[in-house]
Design a protein around this motif. Structure first.
Motif, PDB file in Angstrom:
ATOM      1  N   ALA A 120     -20.749 -25.848 -20.461  1.00 59.10           N
ATOM      2  CA  ALA A 120     -21.072 -26.010 -19.043  1.00 59.10           C
ATOM      3  C   ALA A 120     -19.857 -26.523 -18.289  1.00 59.10           C
ATOM      4  O   ALA A 120     -19.093 -27.344 -18.795  1.00 59.10           O
ATOM      5  CB  ALA A 120     -22.238 -26.972 -18.865  1.00 59.10           C
ATOM      6  N   ALA A 121     -19.681 -26.036 -17.068  1.00 62.78           N
ATOM      7  CA  ALA A 121     -18.568 -26.483 -16.242  1.00 62.78           C
ATOM      8  C   ALA A 121     -18.827 -27.904 -15.769  1.00 62.78           C
ATOM      9  O   ALA A 121     -19.971 -28.342 -15.632  1.00 62.78           O
ATOM     10  CB  ALA A 121     -18.395 -25.553 -15.054  1.00 62.78           C
ATOM     11  N   PRO A 122     -17.763 -28.682 -15.517  1.00 59.60           N
ATOM     12  CA  PRO A 122     -17.960 -30.047 -15.026  1.00 59.60           C
ATOM     13  C   PRO A 122     -18.486 -30.048 -13.592  1.00 59.60           C
ATOM     14  O   PRO A 122     -18.439 -29.047 -12.878  1.00 59.60           O
ATOM     15  CB  PRO A 122     -16.557 -30.649 -15.106  1.00 59.60           C
ATOM     16  CG  PRO A 122     -15.646 -29.484 -15.003  1.00 59.60           C
ATOM     17  CD  PRO A 122     -16.338 -28.352 -15.699  1.00 59.60           C
ATOM     18  N   LYS A 123     -18.948 -31.196 -13.205  1.00 59.15           N
ATOM     19  CA  LYS A 123     -19.500 -31.361 -11.853  1.00 59.15           C
ATOM     20  C   LYS A 123     -18.374 -31.260 -10.815  1.00 59.15           C
ATOM     21  O   LYS A 123     -17.345 -31.923 -10.948  1.00 59.15           O
ATOM     22  CB  LYS A 123     -20.187 -32.713 -11.750  1.00 59.15           C
ATOM     23  CG  LYS A 123     -20.865 -32.953 -10.409  1.00 59.15           C
ATOM     24  CD  LYS A 123     -21.383 -34.384 -10.333  1.00 59.15           C
ATOM     25  CE  LYS A 123     -22.433 -34.657 -11.393  1.00 59.15           C
ATOM     26  NZ  LYS A 123     -23.029 -36.011 -11.223  1.00 59.15           N
ATOM     27  N   PRO A 124     -18.567 -30.481  -9.759  1.00 67.57           N
ATOM     28  CA  PRO A 124     -17.542 -30.398  -8.700  1.00 67.57           C
ATOM     29  C   PRO A 124     -17.429 -31.708  -7.925  1.00 67.57           C
ATOM     30  O   PRO A 124     -18.315 -32.565  -7.972  1.00 67.57           O
ATOM     31  CB  PRO A 124     -18.045 -29.272  -7.799  1.00 67.57           C
ATOM     32  CG  PRO A 124     -19.021 -28.501  -8.625  1.00 67.57           C
ATOM     33  CD  PRO A 124     -19.638 -29.507  -9.557  1.00 67.57           C
ATOM     34  N   VAL A 125     -16.347 -31.838  -7.185  1.00 69.36           N
ATOM     35  CA  VAL A 125     -16.078 -33.032  -6.379  1.00 69.36           C
ATOM     36  C   VAL A 125     -15.703 -32.580  -4.961  1.00 69.36           C
ATOM     37  O   VAL A 125     -14.901 -31.652  -4.789  1.00 69.36           O
ATOM     38  CB  VAL A 125     -14.948 -33.878  -6.987  1.00 69.36           C
ATOM     39  CG1 VAL A 125     -14.593 -35.045  -6.071  1.00 69.36           C
ATOM     40  CG2 VAL A 125     -15.323 -34.370  -8.374  1.00 69.36           C
ATOM     41  N   ILE A 126     -16.268 -33.259  -3.947  1.00 74.41           N
ATOM     42  CA  ILE A 126     -16.003 -32.926  -2.541  1.00 74.41           C
ATOM     43  C   ILE A 126     -15.005 -33.914  -1.951  1.00 74.41           C
ATOM     44  O   ILE A 126     -15.131 -35.137  -2.142  1.00 74.41           O
ATOM     45  CB  ILE A 126     -17.303 -32.955  -1.713  1.00 74.41           C
ATOM     46  CG1 ILE A 126     -18.270 -31.885  -2.224  1.00 74.41           C
ATOM     47  CG2 ILE A 126     -17.010 -32.739  -0.233  1.00 74.41           C
ATOM     48  CD1 ILE A 126     -19.610 -31.882  -1.495  1.00 74.41           C
TER      49      ILE A 126
END
Length: 553
Positions: free
Chosen positions: A18-24
């Motif tokens: 799974a891809a890591p959580k994005p950051v804004i």
């Protein structure tokens, strides 16, 4: 800008990657702006393909909306909460934006981590100039500026979290404006580490792995962390290292104690310690004690070294080895060392070392004993062997023997011995009488002995002396030894028989009666015990060796 490329760490979920959580991130970085302004949101996703769409979750006044963009940016003009995600990633954390209509606002970044510089800005609508600005924290004024500058709090800590407000004075009318109170929470850069020990209950002699476990947030995943490990009263087990792991290759019982680790950043310096963890190193009792020898089998050659080897099949830590004689109860040696094998050397074995041996081992968890091993010594010279060829049996009472010597040892024969039948007392009295007689004869015959050589010509039976020989007589030397086995006593006597020339030609060598004899040596000797070299000597041995023609049968 953050190094978002460091978000390459992937975690397995249900057998898939799974891809890591994005950051804004925000530009400008403020979460509070005036109405009519624009904020650009950027969704940071590792390995984002150019043709991939980003899904935005928008929450406006209690309504949730979805919006897709071909790139990773979104321009926002209204208040709300925002999240983003890709097709394969989970949603990011939400970002709240406020578009305010107030005259004065307090601006702060979306996220502030410990160690960061906290920047607060007091802003007036229309960008008017403030002549004085006050900042308060939890109702207390912490800064007053006449230049209308920003408030900077370098290396912010968790203690800097709280309620902030700003108060401004306009240059045109000296009117006082107050901003809304903002709650600012300084986020933890990384949690306090937790020390993990594997195995949790190690045994002596085994290896142990120490792991200092903590985690950086995605927004600060490029931050460098350093680790070190301690035991008990600040004993440092390692230098600062980028690795959160430490292996102790061999741990012992004395290494038991309290362990902890420290994680830290370089710039700014933030250090956090784990809670102490008690580690108890367990010992393994000794077992399988075995006694062996070198040479093997417990057989040794007299005078050569013998090594007693005591070993254990199991057992850890310092082991105390002891060697014992089972037949005599004697303790012969002891060694203590951190090994499962110890050696005790006897440099030169002798007869006194023969016997049954065993060894014991103890490491503080109980004593264990080996079986007994019999040690034999070969090549020893026994007393009987030492006396062989130098000692004759004691003759029976009344026995008589004679022997004549005439120059060469090959013609020596016969033995004249006087037996003592009265025991030790009779032998001693006889010895005294013979000694007195010997002294008298030496005084009367001393000049004759001075003119006589020790090696006389050999004259056969019925032969006259050779012509030209100045000797007018024949000297015959008689010797005799008597031994008493039980008392280790021996009586020795040497006589010289004087014959005239005519008598020498006509007299039989085996008929010695009525001849003139002189006693030149007599003694009672006691056999001494074996000396350190294993030799047996008598008290008068040196005296006996002064006579060439004296032998012992």
């Amino acid at each position: 800008m953050l190094l978002w490329a460091s978000l390459l760490v992937l975690a397995p979920v249900s057998g898939q990657i799974a891809a890591p959580k994005p950051v804004i991130s925000l530009h400008p970085p403020w979460t509070v702006v005036f109405k009519g302004e624009t904020v650009t949101l950027t969704c940071h996703v590792p390995h984002l393909r150019a043709a991939e769409y980003i899904t935005w979750h928008l929450s406006y006044f209690g309504k949730d909306l979805l919006h897709k963009t071909p790139g990773n940016t979104l321009k926002v003009h209204d208040s709300g909460r925002f999240r983003c995600q890709t097709k394969d990633s989970p949603p990011s954390d939400s970002v709240r934006l406020i578009f305010s209509s107030d005259w004065l606002i307090l601006q702060a970044p979306h996220t502030v981590f410990e160690g960061d510089t906290l920047v607060l800005r007091c802003q007036v609508k229309g960008r008017q100039k403030l002549i004085t600005v006050k900042y308060s924290w939890n109702g207390k004024v912490i800064s007053v500026s006449n230049q209308g500058q920003d408030l900077l709090i370098p290396q912010a800590s968790l203690n800097n979290s709280g309620h902030y407000q700003c108060i401004g004075f306009l240059e045109r009318d000296h009117y006082v404006y107050k901003s809304s109170t903002r709650i600012i929470k300084i986020q933890e850069l990384f949690p306090y580490p937790k020390l993990q020990v594997t195995p949790s209950q190690p045994t002596e002699g085994s290896s142990v792995n120490l792991s200092c476990q903590t985690q950086l947030p995605l927004e600060r995943s490029d931050t460098l962390l350093y680790f070190t490990f301690f035991r008990d009263r600040g004993v440092m087990l390692s230098d600062w290292s980028r690795s959160p792991e430490l292996q102790i290759t061999t741990i012992w019982r004395e290494d038991s104690g309290s362990y902890w680790c420290t994680a830290a950043t370089a710039i700014p310096s933030i250090q956090k310690h784990s809670l102490p963890l008690q580690v108890h190193v367990q010992g393994v009792p000794v077992s399988g004690v075995l006694l062996e020898t070198q040479p093997q089998g417990g057989q040794a050659l007299a005078g050569e070294p013998l090594v007693l080897v005591c070993s254990v099949a199991e057992g850890t830590g310092d082991i105390a080895f002891s060697w014992h004689r089972e037949d005599t109860g004697e303790h012969v040696g002891r060694k203590q060392q951190r090994s499962q094998r110890a050696e005790l050397e006897i440099p030169a074995v002798g007869g006194s070392h023969m016997g049954r041996y065993y060894c014991t081992a103890d490491n503080g968890h109980g004593l264990a004993r080996s079986g007994a091993l019999n040690v034999t010594v070969t090549g020893l010279m026994t007393p009987a062997a030492l006396r062989k060829g130098t000692r004759a049996p004691w003759p029976s009472p009344g026995a008589h023997a004679s022997s004549s010597l005439s120059g060469t040892p090959g013609n020596r024969s016969g033995l004249i011995a006087a037996g003592a039948t009265g025991g030790l007392l009779s032998i001693l009295l006889l010895a005294v009488a013979l000694w007195m007689y010997h002294q008298h004869q030496r005084k009367s015959g001393g000049r004759f002995l001075e003119n006589t050589t020790r090696s006389t010509p050999t004259i056969g039976p019925g032969e006259a002396p050779h012509s030209g020989c100045p000797a007018l007589v024949e000297l015959q030397q008689l010797y005799g030894n008597g031994y008493l086995e039980e008392e280790n006593l021996a009586y020795s006597e040497i006589r010289i028989i004087q014959l005239g020339q005519e008598e020498a030609a006509s007299t039989s060598r085996t008929s010695l009666e009525n001849k003139h004899t002189s006693v030149i040596y007599s003694a009672v000797k006691t056999q001494l015990p074996e000396d350190s070299a294993g030799e047996v000597r008598s008290q008068d041995e040196d005296a006996i060796e002064n006579y060439e023609n004296v032998q012992f049968a």
